[in-house]
Design an enzyme around this catalytic site. Structure first.
Site, PDB file in Angstrom:
ATOM      1  N   GLY A 252      75.222  26.728-113.167  1.00 27.75           N
ATOM      2  CA  GLY A 252      74.800  25.660-114.074  1.00 27.75           C
ATOM      3  C   GLY A 252      74.759  26.175-115.495  1.00 27.75           C
ATOM      4  O   GLY A 252      75.504  27.092-115.865  1.00 27.75           O
ATOM      5  N   SER A 253      73.849  25.614-116.291  1.00 26.71           N
ATOM      6  CA  SER A 253      73.809  25.955-117.711  1.00 26.71           C
ATOM      7  C   SER A 253      73.203  27.340-117.934  1.00 26.71           C
ATOM      8  O   SER A 253      72.360  27.793-117.157  1.00 26.71           O
ATOM      9  CB  SER A 253      72.981  24.913-118.465  1.00 26.71           C
ATOM     10  OG  SER A 253      71.667  24.881-117.957  1.00 26.71           O
ATOM     11  N   THR A 254      73.607  27.974-119.007  1.00 21.57           N
ATOM     12  CA  THR A 254      73.062  29.278-119.372  1.00 21.57           C
ATOM     13  C   THR A 254      71.562  29.168-119.640  1.00 21.57           C
ATOM     14  O   THR A 254      70.779  30.044-119.259  1.00 21.57           O
ATOM     15  CB  THR A 254      73.817  29.831-120.594  1.00 21.57           C
ATOM     16  OG1 THR A 254      75.159  30.119-120.160  1.00 21.57           O
ATOM     17  CG2 THR A 254      73.199  31.100-121.144  1.00 21.57           C
ATOM     18  N   GLU A 255      71.166  28.054-120.243  1.00 20.36           N
ATOM     19  CA  GLU A 255      69.750  27.807-120.540  1.00 20.36           C
ATOM     20  C   GLU A 255      68.908  27.844-119.252  1.00 20.36           C
ATOM     21  O   GLU A 255      67.895  28.546-119.170  1.00 20.36           O
ATOM     22  CB  GLU A 255      69.691  26.422-121.192  1.00 20.36           C
ATOM     23  CG  GLU A 255      68.369  25.939-121.625  1.00 20.36           C
ATOM     24  CD  GLU A 255      68.449  24.429-121.941  1.00 20.36           C
ATOM     25  OE1 GLU A 255      69.551  23.832-121.907  1.00 20.36           O
ATOM     26  OE2 GLU A 255      67.382  23.865-122.212  1.00 20.36           O
ATOM     27  N   GLY A 257      69.910  29.098-116.396  1.00 18.96           N
ATOM     28  CA  GLY A 257      70.106  30.430-115.805  1.00 18.96           C
ATOM     29  C   GLY A 257      69.004  31.383-116.262  1.00 18.96           C
ATOM     30  O   GLY A 257      68.474  32.183-115.470  1.00 18.96           O
ATOM     31  N   CYS A 308      83.226  24.954-116.083  1.00 21.78           N
ATOM     32  CA  CYS A 308      82.621  26.077-116.796  1.00 21.78           C
ATOM     33  C   CYS A 308      83.694  26.942-117.462  1.00 21.78           C
ATOM     34  O   CYS A 308      83.437  27.613-118.444  1.00 21.78           O
ATOM     35  CB  CYS A 308      81.776  26.899-115.848  1.00 21.78           C
ATOM     36  SG  CYS A 308      82.610  27.252-114.311  1.00 21.78           S
ATOM     37  N   GLU A 405      79.144  25.252-125.663  1.00 22.11           N
ATOM     38  CA  GLU A 405      79.873  24.611-124.570  1.00 22.11           C
ATOM     39  C   GLU A 405      79.680  23.100-124.665  1.00 22.11           C
ATOM     40  O   GLU A 405      78.552  22.612-124.639  1.00 22.11           O
ATOM     41  CB  GLU A 405      79.334  25.123-123.225  1.00 22.11           C
ATOM     42  CG  GLU A 405      80.028  24.511-122.045  1.00 22.11           C
ATOM     43  CD  GLU A 405      79.611  25.150-120.716  1.00 22.11           C
ATOM     44  OE1 GLU A 405      78.407  25.184-120.420  1.00 22.11           O
ATOM     45  OE2 GLU A 405      80.503  25.610-119.989  1.00 22.11           O
TER      46      GLU A 405
HETATM   47  P1  NAI Z   1      71.612  22.328-115.365  1.00 22.57           P
HETATM   48  O1  NAI Z   1      71.821  23.774-115.511  1.00 22.57           O
HETATM   49  O2  NAI Z   1      70.341  21.722-115.836  1.00 22.57           O
HETATM   50  O3  NAI Z   1      71.754  21.931-113.793  1.00 22.57           O
HETATM   51  C1  NAI Z   1      72.402  22.684-112.793  1.00 22.57           C
HETATM   52  C2  NAI Z   1      71.523  22.750-111.546  1.00 22.57           C
HETATM   53  O4  NAI Z   1      70.298  23.396-111.880  1.00 22.57           O
HETATM   54  C3  NAI Z   1      71.120  21.402-110.976  1.00 22.57           C
HETATM   55  O5  NAI Z   1      71.057  21.482-109.568  1.00 22.57           O
HETATM   56  C4  NAI Z   1      69.725  21.192-111.537  1.00 22.57           C
HETATM   57  O6  NAI Z   1      68.940  20.347-110.760  1.00 22.57           O
HETATM   58  C5  NAI Z   1      69.189  22.607-111.512  1.00 22.57           C
HETATM   59  N1  NAI Z   1      68.086  22.869-112.452  1.00 22.57           N
HETATM   60  C6  NAI Z   1      67.855  22.291-113.662  1.00 22.57           C
HETATM   61  N2  NAI Z   1      66.734  22.789-114.221  1.00 22.57           N
HETATM   62  C7  NAI Z   1      66.255  23.710-113.367  1.00 22.57           C
HETATM   63  C8  NAI Z   1      65.137  24.579-113.385  1.00 22.57           C
HETATM   64  N3  NAI Z   1      64.275  24.585-114.399  1.00 22.57           N
HETATM   65  N4  NAI Z   1      64.939  25.420-112.342  1.00 22.57           N
HETATM   66  C9  NAI Z   1      65.817  25.422-111.312  1.00 22.57           C
HETATM   67  N5  NAI Z   1      66.884  24.622-111.235  1.00 22.57           N
HETATM   68  C10 NAI Z   1      67.107  23.778-112.244  1.00 22.57           C
HETATM   69  O7  NAI Z   1      72.832  21.595-116.028  1.00 22.57           O
HETATM   70  P2  NAI Z   1      72.889  20.083-116.582  1.00 22.57           P
HETATM   71  O8  NAI Z   1      71.647  19.736-117.289  1.00 22.57           O
HETATM   72  O9  NAI Z   1      73.292  19.213-115.470  1.00 22.57           O
HETATM   73  O10 NAI Z   1      74.087  20.228-117.617  1.00 22.57           O
HETATM   74  C11 NAI Z   1      73.819  20.781-118.904  1.00 22.57           C
HETATM   75  C12 NAI Z   1      74.928  21.659-119.360  1.00 22.57           C
HETATM   76  O11 NAI Z   1      75.031  22.771-118.490  1.00 22.57           O
HETATM   77  C13 NAI Z   1      76.312  21.051-119.330  1.00 22.57           C
HETATM   78  O12 NAI Z   1      76.571  20.288-120.468  1.00 22.57           O
HETATM   79  C14 NAI Z   1      77.161  22.281-119.265  1.00 22.57           C
HETATM   80  O13 NAI Z   1      77.310  22.814-120.542  1.00 22.57           O
HETATM   81  C15 NAI Z   1      76.357  23.231-118.418  1.00 22.57           C
HETATM   82  N6  NAI Z   1      76.783  23.240-117.011  1.00 22.57           N
HETATM   83  C16 NAI Z   1      77.538  24.286-116.562  1.00 22.57           C
HETATM   84  C17 NAI Z   1      78.014  24.282-115.266  1.00 22.57           C
HETATM   85  C18 NAI Z   1      78.853  25.384-114.742  1.00 22.57           C
HETATM   86  O14 NAI Z   1      79.682  25.148-113.863  1.00 22.57           O
HETATM   87  N7  NAI Z   1      78.644  26.629-115.154  1.00 22.57           N
HETATM   88  C19 NAI Z   1      77.768  23.164-114.342  1.00 22.57           C
HETATM   89  C20 NAI Z   1      76.891  22.149-114.901  1.00 22.57           C
HETATM   90  C21 NAI Z   1      76.453  22.205-116.189  1.00 22.57           C
END
Ligand code: NAI
Ligand code: MG
Length: 501
Positions: A252-255, A257, A308, A405
């Site tokens: 998911g997002s670096t933030e 992560g 990503c 990104e």
């Molecule tokens: P996100 O990182 O918030 O979500 C990804 C996963 O993490 C989801 O299952 C979400 O429910 C979970 N999550 C969110 N907050 C969490 C927390 N505090 N603790 C544990 N798990 C948590 O990504 P989001 O908000 O959907 O997208 C935001 C940005 O992230 C996108 O615009 C993109 O830049 C990036 N992203 C990168 C991805 C990749 O493949 N590396 C995939 C999705 C998003």
């Protein structure tokens, strides 16, 4: 004919699935959330609700982790031979393949991507990943190690290593390739003998729930795979922090992560992260432009730029800059936007209103700072989260659209004078996930590949994925590698055993 009579058309099969209650898979049973709450998952092309899904939170994560722990400690899973584990994973691959049409439709409905793309990319890649990992179950080996022990002259020892499953694994996945990300995570964990709690993204829970049904059908023992749908801030955070989880794997997002890393510190669970990117895609003047131009368009527009590894910074040698920008822009103009279920659609909507806001916010920021759209630059229509494929020029290295990104169909194109300049510019980023190089000069290709700080470098191609090829990031793009034999490191512990002879 009896067989024909029992055949269900994909659409009927999908609506039957949509009509079944969407519960949590815990300990081999489908259960409601402890709170009784549900949330809606939407079709991003129409903004209509597809289904209500159980909203798991910390209480459900706790139940799921306990069931995974029990299955790991003393369930039948531990007693299975590696071959039996491999067979179960292979069977799951067969079941997913048998239901390919249903999965492709579910991915399209829930995520927005074209059904035809999901049918040739997402689903077959997931099937192949499961098969590849099924093969690894019987090949996870330690070593025998000749040791010297300098302080015990004359003593003899027999020493060897065992590769053991890391234990209970929490896996948190995103929405851009919902089924495929579930496969990337589950395949190696199961091959290594771990048990799992999987938390799908709240935007796209459907294919993981269907996969859960097939996991039960394949005959995995209860509690080996638990699936808890819910939000990141509640269910995801609880999973990352749970003291009975041995390892957390996140994409998911670096933030987020970074939040996972902090949450994992409580019990020092192992962490692997596959995070964002701002990948440079470099077109040299000597490249075959007939290939490089569509290649550069595909690098950024595939999956609506919600990759990503999207090739979102396009560096072009200045002699061919105008030609490449014009070519990529022509491609962008011709992309047909629409609902993923329409067979003529080449690009669907973004996944959610949040992504629509994020991407259009970046477009506004770029334009206000002086970037020029050669094509695209705005939302399409007012229903569904559609954005025009966009090519931005006149950008500066410090603009947000160049540094951050965007995760949408937006590429920034920049001219470069020579290979030294491009190498510095390409590496001028906090990310390090992927990179592309287009050139006919072999020496240039390989020396540039060696200079780029990225986990994957594609030469004269882009977005080539294979279960055997490791994938992951340098710098803030993550920790660890998924796929290939490298991923087995993430799901095993090494035990050294030393016997005095
Ligand atoms: P996100 O990182 O918030 O979500 C990804 C996963 O993490 C989801 O299952 C979400 O429910 C979970 N999550 C969110 N907050 C969490 C927390 N505090 N603790 C544990 N798990 C948590 O990504 P989001 O908000 O959907 O997208 C935001 C940005 O992230 C996108 O615009 C993109 O830049 C990036 N992203 C990168 C991805 C990749 O493949 N590396 C995939 C999705 C998003
Ligand atoms: Mg989020």
């Amino acid at each position: 004919m009896a067989a024909a009579a029992t055949q269900v058309s994909p659409t009927a099969q999908v609506s039957q699935f949509l009509n079944r209650p969407k519960k949590l898979l815990i300990g081999g049973k489908w259960v409601e959330a402890v709170s009784g709450k549900t949330f809606a998952t939407l079709n991003p092309a129409t903004e209509e609700t597809l289904a209500e899904v159980a909203e798991g939170d910390a209480a459900d994560i706790d139940k799921a982790v306990k069931s995974a722990r029990m299955a790991f400690e003393d369930g039948p899973w531990r007693r299975l031979t590696p071959s039996e584990r491999g067979k179960l994973i292979w069977k799951l691959a067969d079941l997913v393949e048998k239901n390919l049409d249903e999965f492709a439709t579910l991915e399209s409905l829930d995520n927005g991507k074209p059904r035809l793309i999901a049918a040739v990319a997402d689903v077959p890649l997931a099937v192949d990943l499961f098969r590849y990992m099924a093969g690894w179950a019987t090949k996870i080996e330690g070593n025998t190690i000749p040791i010297s022990v300098p302080y015990a002259p004359g003593s003899r020892y027999f020493a060897y290593t065992l590769r053991e499953p890391v234990g209970v694994v929490g896996q948190i996945i995103p929405w851009n390739f919902p089924l495929l990300m579930a496969a990337w995570k589950l395949g190696p964990a199961l091959a290594c003998g771990c048990t799992v709690v999987l938390k799908p993204a709240e935007q796209t829970p459907l294919s993981a729930l269907r996969l859960g049904e097939l996991i039960c059908e394949a005959g995995f023992p209860d509690g080996v795979v638990n699936i808890v749908t819910g939000y990141g801030e509640t269910a995801g955070a609880a999973l990352a922090a749970h003291s009975q989880v041995d390892k957390v794997a996140f994409t998911g997002s670096t933030e987020v992560g970074k939040l996972i890393l902090k949450a994992a510190a409580g019990n020092l669970k192992k962490v692997s992260l596959e995070l964002g990117g701002k990948s440079p895609n470099i077109v040299c003047a000597d490249a075959d432009l007939e290939v490089a131009i569509p290649g550069a368009a595909n690098a950024v527009f595939f999956n609506h730029g919600q990759c990503c590894c999207a090739g979102s910074r396009l560096y072009v040698e200045k002699q061919v800059f105008d030609k490449v920008v014009e070519g990529v822009s022509e491609h962008a103009k011709r992309i047909k936007l629409g609902s993923g279920l329409d067979p003529s659609t080449e690009m669907g909507p973004l996944v959610s209103s949040e992504q629509l806001e994020r991407v259009t916010g970046y477009l506004e920021s770029g334009l206000s700072q002086g970037a020029k759209p050669v094509v695209g630059g705005k939302r399409v229509g007012s229903k569904g989260y559609f954005v025009e494929p966009t090519v931005l020029v006149d950008v500066k290295p410090d603009m947000k659209v160049v540094r951050e990104e965007i995760f949408g169909p937006v590429v920034v194109a920049m001219p470069v004078s020579d290979m030294n300049e491009v190498q510095t510019a390409a590496n001028d980023t906090s990310y390090g996930l992927a990179a592309g190089i287009w050139t006919n000069d072999i020496a240039k290709a390989h020396s540039l590949a060696a200079q780029l700080r990225a986990g994957t470098v594609w030469i004269n191609c882009y977005n080539v994925f294979d279960a055997a090829l490791p994938f992951g990031g340098y710098k803030e793009s993550g920790w660890g590698r998924e796929m290939g034999h490298e991923v087995l490191e993430l799901y095993t512990e090494t035990k050294a055993v030393c016997v005095k002879l």
